[in-house]
Scaffold this active site. Structure first.
Site, short mmCIF file in Angstrom:
data_model
loop_
_atom_site.label_atom_id
_atom_site.label_comp_id
_atom_site.label_asym_id
_atom_site.label_seq_id
_atom_site.Cartn_x
_atom_site.Cartn_y
_atom_site.Cartn_z
N HIS A 69 -10.99 -5.09 -3.75
CA HIS A 69 -11.66 -4.43 -4.87
C HIS A 69 -11.51 -5.28 -6.13
O HIS A 69 -10.68 -6.19 -6.18
CB HIS A 69 -11.02 -3.06 -5.13
CG HIS A 69 -9.62 -3.20 -5.64
ND1 HIS A 69 -8.53 -3.26 -4.81
CD2 HIS A 69 -9.15 -3.36 -6.90
CE1 HIS A 69 -7.45 -3.45 -5.53
NE2 HIS A 69 -7.79 -3.51 -6.81
N THR A 71 -10.61 -4.39 -9.91
CA THR A 71 -10.16 -3.32 -10.82
C THR A 71 -10.92 -3.38 -12.15
O THR A 71 -11.08 -4.46 -12.70
CB THR A 71 -8.65 -3.48 -11.12
OG1 THR A 71 -7.93 -3.54 -9.90
CG2 THR A 71 -8.12 -2.35 -11.98
N HIS A 155 -11.46 -9.95 -11.18
CA HIS A 155 -11.10 -10.67 -9.95
C HIS A 155 -10.95 -9.71 -8.79
O HIS A 155 -10.83 -8.50 -8.99
CB HIS A 155 -9.76 -11.37 -10.16
CG HIS A 155 -8.63 -10.38 -10.29
ND1 HIS A 155 -8.34 -9.75 -11.49
CD2 HIS A 155 -7.81 -9.83 -9.37
CE1 HIS A 155 -7.37 -8.89 -11.30
NE2 HIS A 155 -7.03 -8.91 -10.01
N THR A 157 -8.17 -9.48 -5.75
CA THR A 157 -6.95 -10.04 -5.17
C THR A 157 -7.15 -10.18 -3.67
O THR A 157 -7.46 -9.21 -2.98
CB THR A 157 -5.73 -9.14 -5.46
OG1 THR A 157 -5.51 -9.09 -6.87
CG2 THR A 157 -4.47 -9.67 -4.78
#
Ligand code: ACK
Length: 223
Positions: A69, A71, A155, A157
């Site tokens: 995902h 955030t 971003h 992760t």
């Protein structure tokens, strides 16, 4: 009688659709496999292993997060500053469960994290909270981060090394972008996927020749 407050989630973000997760994981794992065989990478291997000459299998080195995902707002169930205000924004409420196509333009690898840089569109930036880029940033890095465009921290992760929390990926990305802006690039290597740049202390940045797009849904997540 007292009305119970609606509960706030752990965080809001764009979640990759299951079929996209496999595609992104394959492409990015291929990159990791190639990276740890490069001479340029091996020269700096001690920044990952603590000793020279020791080999590292990056695929094993990074642990996969549960869900891929990007955030937007970390709410911590309401404990984070501005969580309630964010959840109540009209644009947030309207966007829940909607589809968004994210564009990944670069990959980062550091001794702590493996991540994908997301380039947000104007529409997507409306869901990016003000001040989110600099949250938890070390004071020494703040001036550089404040000079970067909004959404620079966005971003996905892709992995963290043992004992490292995912929050580190965004911080590593900001550090890399700040170093780039100051012209602190080192060795560059041309790869199939794009140009790989070394930025000291085990930091690597791959600018993708072609962005990788991923279909996502904007939603909230609670553990
Ligand atoms: O990779 P991420 O963006 O980094 O996804 C996870 C997600 O929230 C759930 O833990 C991010 N996260 C954790 N703590 C923070 C924080 N203090 N500020 C911003 N993002 C955070 C983490």
């Amino acid at each position: 009688t007292k009305q119970k407050e609606p509960e706030l989630p752990l965080f809001f973000g764009w979640f990759l659709l299951p079929e996209e997760v496999e595609r992104i994981k394959c492409a990015t794992m291929d990159f990791l496999k190639t990276l740890d065989t490069l001479e340029a990478f091996k020269e700096h291997i001690s920044e990952f292993t603590g000793e020279a000459e020791k080999e590292v299998d990056l695929e094993q080195y990074f642990q996969n997060p549960l869900q891929l995902h990007c955030t937007t707002k970390f709410c911590d169930y309401g404990k984070a500053e501005g969580a309630k205000e964010y959840a109540e924004l009209q644009v947030v409420k309207e966007s829940l469960a909607k589809s968004y196509e994210l564009s990944v333009t670069a990959l980062i690898v550091t001794p702590r994290t493996f991540g994908a840089r997301v380039a947000l569109t104007e529409t997507q930036l409306k869901l990016w909270p003000e001040g989110a880029d600099k949250e938890g940033v070390a004071p020494a890095l703040l001036p550089s981060v404040e000079a970067l465009p909004a959404g620079s921290r966005a971003h996905v992760t892709l992995g963290c090394s043992a004992g490292v929390d995912a929050v580190q990926t965004g911080l590593d990305l900001l550090e890399i972008l700040a170093l780039q802006k100051d012209g602190k690039e080192g060795t560059q290597v041309e790869m199939d996927l794009g140009t790989l740049t070394y930025l000291s202390e085990g930091r690597w940045f791959l600018t993708l020749r072609e962005p990788i797009t991923a279909d996502t849904t904007f939603t909230s997540f609670s553990d």
